[in-house]
Design an enzyme around this catalytic site. Structure first.
Site, mmCIF file in Angstrom:
data_model
loop_
_atom_site.group_PDB
_atom_site.id
_atom_site.type_symbol
_atom_site.label_atom_id
_atom_site.label_comp_id
_atom_site.label_asym_id
_atom_site.label_seq_id
_atom_site.Cartn_x
_atom_site.Cartn_y
_atom_site.Cartn_z
ATOM 1 N N ASP A 28 -16.091 0.382 -1.972
ATOM 2 C CA ASP A 28 -15.277 1.512 -2.441
ATOM 3 C C ASP A 28 -15.770 2.788 -1.769
ATOM 4 O OD1 ASP A 28 -13.452 2.044 -5.291
ATOM 5 O OD2 ASP A 28 -14.334 3.768 -4.263
ATOM 6 N N HIS A 44 0.674 -7.994 -0.713
ATOM 7 C CA HIS A 44 0.861 -6.861 -1.624
ATOM 8 C C HIS A 44 1.337 -7.337 -2.989
ATOM 9 C CE1 HIS A 44 1.388 -2.687 -2.775
ATOM 10 N NE2 HIS A 44 2.445 -3.106 -3.444
ATOM 11 N N ASN A 82 -7.949 -1.949 -13.190
ATOM 12 C CA ASN A 82 -7.165 -0.935 -13.878
ATOM 13 C C ASN A 82 -5.696 -1.275 -13.674
ATOM 14 O OD1 ASN A 82 -9.501 0.483 -14.581
ATOM 15 N ND2 ASN A 82 -9.514 1.594 -12.640
ATOM 16 N N GLY A 88 -5.324 3.698 -15.809
ATOM 17 C CA GLY A 88 -5.927 4.568 -14.798
ATOM 18 C C GLY A 88 -5.801 4.035 -13.387
ATOM 19 N N HIS A 95 -6.392 -4.745 -7.355
ATOM 20 C CA HIS A 95 -7.786 -4.768 -6.905
ATOM 21 C C HIS A 95 -8.707 -4.903 -8.105
ATOM 22 C CE1 HIS A 95 -6.549 -0.583 -7.519
ATOM 23 N NE2 HIS A 95 -7.789 -0.328 -7.915
HETATM 24 P P1 AMP Z 1 -8.000 2.505 -9.178
HETATM 25 O O1 AMP Z 1 -8.182 3.823 -9.867
HETATM 26 O O2 AMP Z 1 -8.410 1.354 -10.037
HETATM 27 O O3 AMP Z 1 -6.622 2.351 -8.602
HETATM 28 O O4 AMP Z 1 -9.053 2.487 -8.006
HETATM 29 C C1 AMP Z 1 -8.756 2.823 -6.685
HETATM 30 C C2 AMP Z 1 -10.067 2.856 -5.951
HETATM 31 O O5 AMP Z 1 -9.810 2.825 -4.565
HETATM 32 C C3 AMP Z 1 -10.935 4.079 -6.233
HETATM 33 O O6 AMP Z 1 -12.199 3.669 -6.753
HETATM 34 C C4 AMP Z 1 -11.079 4.732 -4.852
HETATM 35 O O7 AMP Z 1 -12.342 5.304 -4.639
HETATM 36 C C5 AMP Z 1 -10.815 3.560 -3.924
HETATM 37 N N1 AMP Z 1 -10.309 3.895 -2.602
HETATM 38 C C6 AMP Z 1 -9.246 4.661 -2.293
HETATM 39 N N2 AMP Z 1 -9.070 4.713 -0.965
HETATM 40 C C7 AMP Z 1 -10.035 3.943 -0.415
HETATM 41 C C8 AMP Z 1 -10.389 3.588 0.921
HETATM 42 N N3 AMP Z 1 -9.707 4.034 1.987
HETATM 43 N N4 AMP Z 1 -11.460 2.786 1.116
HETATM 44 C C9 AMP Z 1 -12.170 2.327 0.067
HETATM 45 N N5 AMP Z 1 -11.880 2.610 -1.220
HETATM 46 C C10 AMP Z 1 -10.835 3.416 -1.457
#
Ligand code: AMP
Length: 119
Positions: A28, A44, A82, A88, A95
């Protein structure tokens, strides 16, 4: 194309941990624990709620392999997905967050809301 589909396609760089034909695990970008990995299906799928059971059946051993690769199978970890607005979810591509590398606290958020509705 969503941001995680772009990562799968190699259009956006990622720090990969593990990969097979169906799934990808990468660090992340904004870690919330010493080890914070995102585990995604390459196809997707918007979120857990719309995820076919067969995908989860294959994803389970992949997640376990990621934990082993990082030695988190020995020390423990937290696995979170999430789902939707109240959950959230910011990136609309399924993921799982794998968090570890430290003893994690447990945030009891929205406890009053839960108490009123279910107790
Ligand atoms: P969520 O709030 O569960 O949708 O989590 C999305 C996650 O994606 C967050 O923890 C972000 O820090 C992470 N994220 C967003 N863009 C990237 C990226 N390009 N590479 C790695 N992690 C990412």
């Amino acid at each position: 194309m969503c941001i995680f589909c772009k990562i799968v396609a190699g259009e956006i760089p990622s720090n990969k941990v593990h990969e097979n034909d169906e799934f990808l695990a990468f660090h992340d970008i904004n870690p919330k624990a010493p080890i914070h990995i995102l585990i995604i299906p390459k196809q997707h799928i918007e979120n857990f709620q719309s995820c076919p059971g067969e995908v989860m059946a294959n994803m389970t051993p992949f997640i376990q392999e990621v934990a082993k690769k990082l030695d988190l199978d020995k020390t423990g970890y937290r696995l979170i997905t999430n789902n939707g607005e109240d959950g959230g979810q910011e990136v609309m591509h399924l993921h799982f967050h794998m968090l570890g590398g430290a003893k994690l606290s447990w945030p009891y958020q929205a406890i009053e809301k839960v108490a009123k509705k279910y107790m």
